[in-house]
Design a protein around this motif. Structure first.
Motif: not given
Length: 355
Positions: A103-106, A132-134, A139-142, A144-149
């Motif tokens: 979504d817009e932030e994830t 490290l992926y997170a 860095r690549m998608w600044p 994004a406030k949330k990163v699901r792994l």
């Protein structure tokens, strides 16, 4: 080596399959036919062999296509994305299998795994790779406030998910920088045995692996009341057993190939030949009918005492049913069946090296 090559072949198929989705700006269901075509190409290039393993790959990809469902090129941000992550004076180079827009932030970072076993919650939450992926993804998608792994466990059709806190990410950076400093100061990097030695492409040139094949040992516990010493010897023996077992299987494969053309081999004072073993499977209904006539017991009593459903056969049936019923309905059906199953528990020994 086969597990690594097999995993690489599956990764290559999924990378090409989804890259084609991006390149053609496609939206819709993935093509199972295209996935299998790519798999045949990847199999031929990998040098793999064996009908059973080939069929496993076919099943894994067919399940993936069904589980993936509809795709939209606009939702796939990257496939096999290279990253260079600054960590103090060092740079970590890596590749992420796939990144999806949620979504817009994830965003969702996905790593494909062909492991036979699922990860434990502790392993997921402490995985340095995912940390490290997170960091790289942020860095690549600044935006994004949330990163699901997630680890997409291809053999199981399960996505095991986790997240990271700021404290966990800071700890990962500090740990990697410390490792870098240790490596800079180190004058040598002696090889150490571990459970993955049998899959390593460099094992033939590894002195530690050569010593293992010769059965050389460094640790012998002389006092079994010293549990640290017991554990150290047990770990060394476990690594040696896996390496020697893999080597035994490799050598037996050579002998089996010759026994396919000869009845018998006599080599180094040992006689080798192939033979067939017999197992019996009794068809349910005819067997119950014969027993009912002979014993006078009712069909219901005989079924209660003799009949049970083999889990492997049930799983295969549910897998086939999933093509018609869908993943959600099959999951509910499996939960209902699991509630009926008699559960038997037995103690198992478990060991895993810690950092």
């Amino acid at each position: 080596r086969r597990p690594l090559s097999f995993g690489k072949a599956l990764h290559a198929v999924l990378e090409r399959l989804l890259q084609e989705v991006i390149d053609t700006e496609y939206a819709g269901a993935l093509s199972e036919e295209r996935a299998l075509q790519l798999y045949r190409e990847a199999w031929a290039a990998s040098g793999l062999s064996g009908l059973d393993l080939f069929q496993q790959g076919l099943g894994i990809l067919q399940d993936f296509v069904r589980q993936q469902g509809r795709v939209d090129s606009r939702d796939i941000l990257a496939v096999e994305k290279e990253f260079r992550l600054p960590v103090g004076p060092f740079t970590v180079l890596g590749f992420i299998d796939r990144v999806d827009w949620v979504d817009e932030e994830t965003i969702a970072v996905i790593d494909y795994k062909s492991n036979h076993q699922l990860f434990t919650r502790e392993e997921l939450d402490s995985s340095l790779q995912l940390s490290l992926y997170a960091l790289a993804a942020r860095r690549m998608w600044p935006w994004a406030k949330k990163v699901r792994l997630s680890m997409w466990m291809l053999r199981h059709g399960v996505r095991q998910e986790t997240t990271r806190t700021e404290e966990q990410l800071d700890a990962a950076l500090a740990y990697v920088e410390t490792l870098g400093q240790q490596m800079e100061k180190a004058e040598s990097f002696p090889a150490r045995l571990n459970p993955n030695c049998v899959y390593c492409d460099h094992r033939r040139n590894c002195p530690a692996y050569a010593q293992a094949l010769e059965g050389q040992r460094d640790v012998v516990c002389e006092d079994t009341s010293d549990l640290e010493s017991v554990a150290r010897e047990r770990q060394e023996v476990a690594h040696l057993a896996k390496i020697l077992g893999a080597r035994k299987a490799e050598l037996e494969g050579v002998l089996r190939a010759h026994l396919a053309e000869q009845v018998e081999l006599v080599l180094a004072g040992t006689r080798y030949r192939m033979f067939n073993t017999t197992s019996l499977d009794y068809p349910l209904e005819p067997t119950v009918a014969v027993l009912a006539r002979a014993t006078g017991l009712s069909r219901e009593e005989l079924m209660q005492r003799l009949a049970s459903v083999e889990k492997k056969a049930l799983d295969a049936l549910l897998k086939d049913a999933g093509k018609r019923l869908g993943t959600a309905r099959v999951a509910l059906l499996k939960a209902e069946l699991d509630s009926l199953a008699a559960k038997h528990h037995s103690p198992r020994f478990w060991a895993k090296e810690v950092a």
